[in-house]
Design a protein around this motif. Structure first.
Motif, short mmCIF file in Angstrom:
data_model
loop_
_atom_site.label_atom_id
_atom_site.label_comp_id
_atom_site.label_asym_id
_atom_site.label_seq_id
_atom_site.Cartn_x
_atom_site.Cartn_y
_atom_site.Cartn_z
N LEU A 138 41.79 56.69 33.81
CA LEU A 138 40.99 55.82 32.61
C LEU A 138 41.89 54.24 32.59
CD1 LEU A 138 41.91 58.78 29.62
CD2 LEU A 138 39.60 57.13 30.61
N LEU A 141 39.56 52.75 34.92
CA LEU A 141 38.43 52.59 34.64
C LEU A 141 38.54 51.22 33.29
CD1 LEU A 141 35.73 52.24 33.46
CD2 LEU A 141 36.16 53.55 31.62
N LEU A 144 39.65 47.37 35.23
CA LEU A 144 38.66 46.99 35.70
C LEU A 144 37.60 46.89 34.39
CD1 LEU A 144 36.52 49.96 37.82
CD2 LEU A 144 37.94 47.79 38.33
N LEU A 145 37.76 47.24 33.51
CA LEU A 145 36.74 45.83 32.31
C LEU A 145 37.74 45.43 32.01
CD1 LEU A 145 35.69 49.07 30.24
CD2 LEU A 145 34.31 48.31 31.57
N THR A 146 39.24 45.35 31.85
CA THR A 146 39.91 43.70 31.64
C THR A 146 40.04 42.92 32.72
OG1 THR A 146 41.93 45.60 31.97
CG2 THR A 146 40.47 44.86 29.26
N ALA A 149 39.30 39.98 31.95
CA ALA A 149 39.46 39.54 30.62
C ALA A 149 40.98 38.65 29.91
CB ALA A 149 39.26 40.27 29.79
N LEU A 155 45.60 44.94 25.42
CA LEU A 155 44.20 44.64 25.03
C LEU A 155 43.70 47.01 25.83
CD1 LEU A 155 41.15 44.32 23.98
CD2 LEU A 155 41.39 42.87 25.93
N ILE A 158 44.24 49.40 23.48
CA ILE A 158 44.05 49.90 23.21
C ILE A 158 42.85 50.17 23.42
CG2 ILE A 158 42.31 48.13 20.83
CD1 ILE A 158 44.59 46.33 20.67
N LEU A 159 42.29 50.28 23.58
CA LEU A 159 40.89 50.52 24.40
C LEU A 159 41.31 51.90 25.00
CD1 LEU A 159 39.23 47.65 26.74
CD2 LEU A 159 39.06 47.40 24.48
N PRO A 162 42.72 56.07 22.25
CA PRO A 162 42.06 56.38 22.13
C PRO A 162 41.18 57.75 22.79
CG PRO A 162 41.28 54.47 21.48
CD PRO A 162 42.30 54.14 22.27
N LEU A 163 41.03 57.35 23.58
CA LEU A 163 40.31 58.16 24.68
C LEU A 163 40.94 59.31 25.34
CD1 LEU A 163 37.82 55.39 26.69
CD2 LEU A 163 37.49 57.10 24.59
N LEU A 165 43.41 60.37 23.68
CA LEU A 165 44.30 61.11 23.24
C LEU A 165 44.24 63.01 22.52
CD1 LEU A 165 46.09 59.84 20.62
CD2 LEU A 165 44.38 61.60 18.92
N SER A 202 34.76 59.05 33.89
CA SER A 202 35.41 57.24 33.82
C SER A 202 35.46 56.85 35.49
CB SER A 202 37.45 57.50 33.52
OG SER A 202 38.25 58.81 33.51
N ILE B 131 39.69 57.54 15.45
CA ILE B 131 39.92 57.54 16.79
C ILE B 131 38.53 56.89 17.30
CG2 ILE B 131 39.36 58.10 18.77
CD1 ILE B 131 41.31 60.73 18.78
N ALA B 145 37.49 39.27 23.84
CA ALA B 145 38.64 39.05 25.44
C ALA B 145 38.13 37.95 26.16
CB ALA B 145 39.02 40.26 25.57
N TYR B 146 36.90 38.21 26.13
CA TYR B 146 35.73 37.42 27.46
C TYR B 146 35.51 36.01 26.71
CZ TYR B 146 36.18 41.15 30.73
OH TYR B 146 36.54 42.00 31.40
N LEU B 159 32.68 50.28 27.52
CA LEU B 159 33.36 51.07 26.74
C LEU B 159 32.51 51.97 25.77
CD1 LEU B 159 36.53 50.92 26.16
CD2 LEU B 159 35.68 49.72 24.17
N ILE B 162 31.55 55.49 27.21
CA ILE B 162 32.80 56.09 27.79
C ILE B 162 33.43 56.81 26.32
CG2 ILE B 162 34.32 54.20 27.83
CD1 ILE B 162 35.62 56.71 29.90
#
Lengths: 216, 240
Positions: A138, A141, A144-146, A149, A155, A158-159, A162-163, A165, A202, B131, B145-146, B159, B162
């Motif tokens: 996770l 992943l 990679l996404l940020t 950013a 950030l 935060i992303l 939750p996953l 949890l 992921s 959640i 953020a971009y 995101l 997933i």
């Protein structure tokens, strides 16, 4: 590539040490704030260990990928004919080996301060061992996404938090069962399956997002 | 996708009519639904009048889940076919879904106070809906953020994909864990465990929420589409 990971590890022991000391320091701060009551310490220790390990992973993973991106390795990975998921797998393996195992060992060592019994420490370390690959995947992943950013690791937390949890919830229920002396195998199976599921999903989405993440 | 419905210009022209229809339906259904649910329907024999929160709470929760499913579907479309309309709809639906989730949480805790004695209980259903709210927040945070919105949409779409794993968890949370939250009353369509005098207002309210969703989605989608056209136009102006 696996050899390369080993070389990176030996070169960057110093920076890894930072994350270990972050982990230990935070754990001590938490236990200091809770106070010396053993019953409360025993109940809260697994939660703290888990959240801190997750935070350590989520804070340290983006740096790993940022360095690789500056070196241009990620572009190389895209140019290769094979899928990027082998690269991700190696990366996660290295993270489990060089960050995960020492962290879990450290956690097991330090959890004796929390008045946990031997049995509980073993079970807790086992849940961490099961959950760590999913946490790491996770984290990869998310980083990679940020990658391009603004915002960085806050950030990312935060992303991804939750996953992750469900892992935490199942671990807590395992620990609760062990503490009460009941059969914990059901929660254990749920934890394992969630971990495997998160890991696979992921990695799949990570290799799909790879080209986007690198090229922007 | 060369489908006629998926063309942005077709969307712009047809959406004006759809917007008018769904706005009137929203007003109508909210009027009738609120009257029947708050005044003419019978109170619950255990929970009394407090149970009327259900008519606000349950449709909001349904729509929160529906919005997320829609968001994930649109994210999938935009990732696979790179379709601009899918991207715009995904961006437009995220705040609406967050609103529904927030409404569901707030009304749920207002309902929980007289029933369970507490505004908030850490049980599985409440936590998983919380959640869901964080997923919407994370989606929006990643999008913002971009510096370039196209990039932000793509990152956020991964995101959203997933995050789908949370939907079955919410659905199953009442059955898998022992919770305070009551199980769904409408699980089987042919034989619902709720009397028709309560079912009809509930369905009316759901319809009202749904058409509100459609209307706001169209409104936001149109705004985004026009904004994007304007951006492209201004880019062209700077190049020439």
């Amino acid at each position: 590539m696996i050899q390369r990971e080993f070389r990176i590890f030996f070169l960057s022991i110093g920076s890894l040490f930072n994350s270990f000391s972050f982990f230990a320091l935070m754990l001590f701060c938490a236990s200091m704030a809770i106070g010396p009551e053993e019953a409360i310490l025993r109940r809260t220790a697994p939660v703290f260990l888990w959240i801190l390990i997750a935070l350590t992973v989520f804070f340290s993973t983006p740096n790993l990928l940022k360095v690789e991106e500056q070196e241009g390795l990620l572009d190389e990975v895209i140019l290769q004919p094979s899928l990027p998921c082998s690269y991700l797998l190696i990366k996660i393996g290295a993270e489990c080996l060089f960050i995960g195992l020492p962290l879990i060992g450290l956690g097991a060592l330090l959890s004796s301060f929390f008045a946990l019994s031997m049995n509980e420490i073993v079970v807790l370390s086992l849940t961490l061992l099961i959950g760590f690959p999913a946490l790491s995947a996770l984290g990869i992943l998310g980083s990679l996404l940020t990658l391009h950013a603004r915002g960085g690791s806050i950030l990312l937390s935060i992303l991804i938090f939750p996953l992750s949890l469900p892992l935490l919830l199942f671990t807590i229920s395992v620990m609760e069962m062990v503490r009460l002396g009941l059969d914990s195998s059901a929660s254990f199976c749920l934890l394992t399956s969630t971990s495997i599921f998160l890991f696979i999903v992921s990695i799949g989405i990570g290799s799909w997002a790879f080209r986007f993440a690198v090229e922007g | 996708m060369k489908h006629k419905w998926a063309q942005p210009n077709f969307f712009l022209s047809v959406s004006r009519l759809l917007l008018a229809i769904s706005l009137t339906l929203t007003a109508l259904l909210f009027g009738v639904g609120l009257y029947t649910s708050l005044i003419s329907s019978p109170p619950d024999y255990i929970q009394g009048d407090a149970m009327r929160i259900m008519y606000i709470h349950v449709p909001a929760s349904w729509m929160a889940l529906f919005s997320y499913a829609f968001l994930a579907l649109m994210s999938f479309f935009s990732l696979v076919w790179r379709h601009p309309l899918a991207e715009i709809l995904a961006i437009s639906v995220a705040p609406i879904g967050a609103l529904f989730t927030f409404l569901s949480l707030v009304t749920g805790s207002l309902w929980g106070k007289p029933m369970w004695g507490a505004f908030w209980v850490w049980d599985a259903r409440l936590t998983s809906v919380l959640i869901l709210l964080f997923l919407y927040v994370g989606y929006w945070a990643l999008y913002k953020a971009y510096s370039r919105p196209e990039q932000g949409i793509r990152a956020a779409s991964f995101l959203a994909l997933i995050g789908i794993i949370n939907l079955p968890i919410i659905k199953g949370s009442v059955e898998w864990w022992n919770t305070l939250h009551q199980p769904a009353s409408l699980s089987k369509l042919s034989n619902p465990s709720i009397h028709s005098s309560m079912l009809v207002p509930l369905l009316l309210m759901t319809g009202a929420y749904f058409f509100y969703f459609v209307a706001v989605l169209i409104l936001r989608g149109r705004t985004q589409l026009i904004k994007r056209k304007l951006m492209i136009w201004e880019n062209m102006k700077t190049y020439t």
